[in-house]
Motif scaffolding. Structure first.
Motif, mmCIF file in Angstrom:
data_model
loop_
_atom_site.group_PDB
_atom_site.id
_atom_site.type_symbol
_atom_site.label_atom_id
_atom_site.label_comp_id
_atom_site.label_asym_id
_atom_site.label_seq_id
_atom_site.Cartn_x
_atom_site.Cartn_y
_atom_site.Cartn_z
ATOM 1 N N UNK A 85 4.729 -0.318 -1.232
ATOM 2 C CA UNK A 85 3.501 -0.342 -1.049
ATOM 3 C C UNK A 85 2.453 -1.169 -1.444
ATOM 4 N N UNK A 86 1.466 -2.040 -0.184
ATOM 5 C CA UNK A 86 1.275 -2.534 -0.568
ATOM 6 C C UNK A 86 -0.727 -2.837 -0.138
ATOM 7 N N UNK A 87 -1.245 -3.061 -0.761
ATOM 8 C CA UNK A 87 -3.041 -3.465 -0.019
ATOM 9 C C UNK A 87 -4.499 -3.206 -1.042
ATOM 10 N N UNK A 88 -3.878 -2.788 -2.668
ATOM 11 C CA UNK A 88 -4.431 -2.489 -3.619
ATOM 12 C C UNK A 88 -4.625 -3.337 -4.686
ATOM 13 N N UNK A 89 -4.172 -3.234 -6.354
ATOM 14 C CA UNK A 89 -3.672 -3.557 -7.386
ATOM 15 C C UNK A 89 -2.368 -3.736 -7.432
#
Length: 141
Positions: free
Chosen positions: A118-122
């Motif tokens: 998962x990627x895109x936030x903290x």
């Protein structure tokens, strides 16, 4: 000889649905990727508003978790601590693979059958979404 379970598309969809639900609850604009134990892509979803680069990073996180059978956050901590040589792994794999929090192996009967990235936030939120999704199979690393 042993028989090894494998991920099916229905499994990937179930895992992705859990990740998507949690992402929406947290207003997280992420991409998520699921791969098999060899790091080959099975499913990629880029939620509305997620950056184009997050899709590539999600796949790279999933690949690293699958090929090592370990959470990418643990690998990142080791690189930042006492094992900087682990940075060389991405080059060994010959494909995009990163040790950044947000990738988790998917385990069944103690065997790594794939991974989610998962990627895109903290890093913490990416990892929490991945952990929630991985729990759809009943075992996590």
């Amino acid at each position: 000889m042993r028989i090894v379970p494998t991920l099916e598309l229905a499994d990937c969809r179930r895992i992705a649905a859990v990740a998507e639900t949690m992402a929406i609850q947290h207003q997280a604009t992420v991409s998520l990727a699921i791969c098999d134990a060899g790091g080959h892509p099975l499913l990629l979803i880029r939620l509305d508003g997620a950056s184009p680069s997050s899709a590539s990073v999600a796949m790279a996180k999933a690949r690293m978790a699958a090929l090592n059978g370990k959470p990418t956050a643990d690998q990142e901590a080791a690189i930042n601590g006492h094992r900087p040589a682990l940075l060389q792994l991405a080059g060994v794999f010959k494909e995009s693979a990163v040790a950044m929090g947000g990738g988790l192996p998917l385990l069944v009967q103690g065997l790594c059958i794939g991974a989610i990235g998962v990627s895109g936030m903290t890093p913490d939120l990416d990892a929490a979404i991945a952990a929630s999704a991985a729990s759809a199979l009943g075992e996590t690393a």
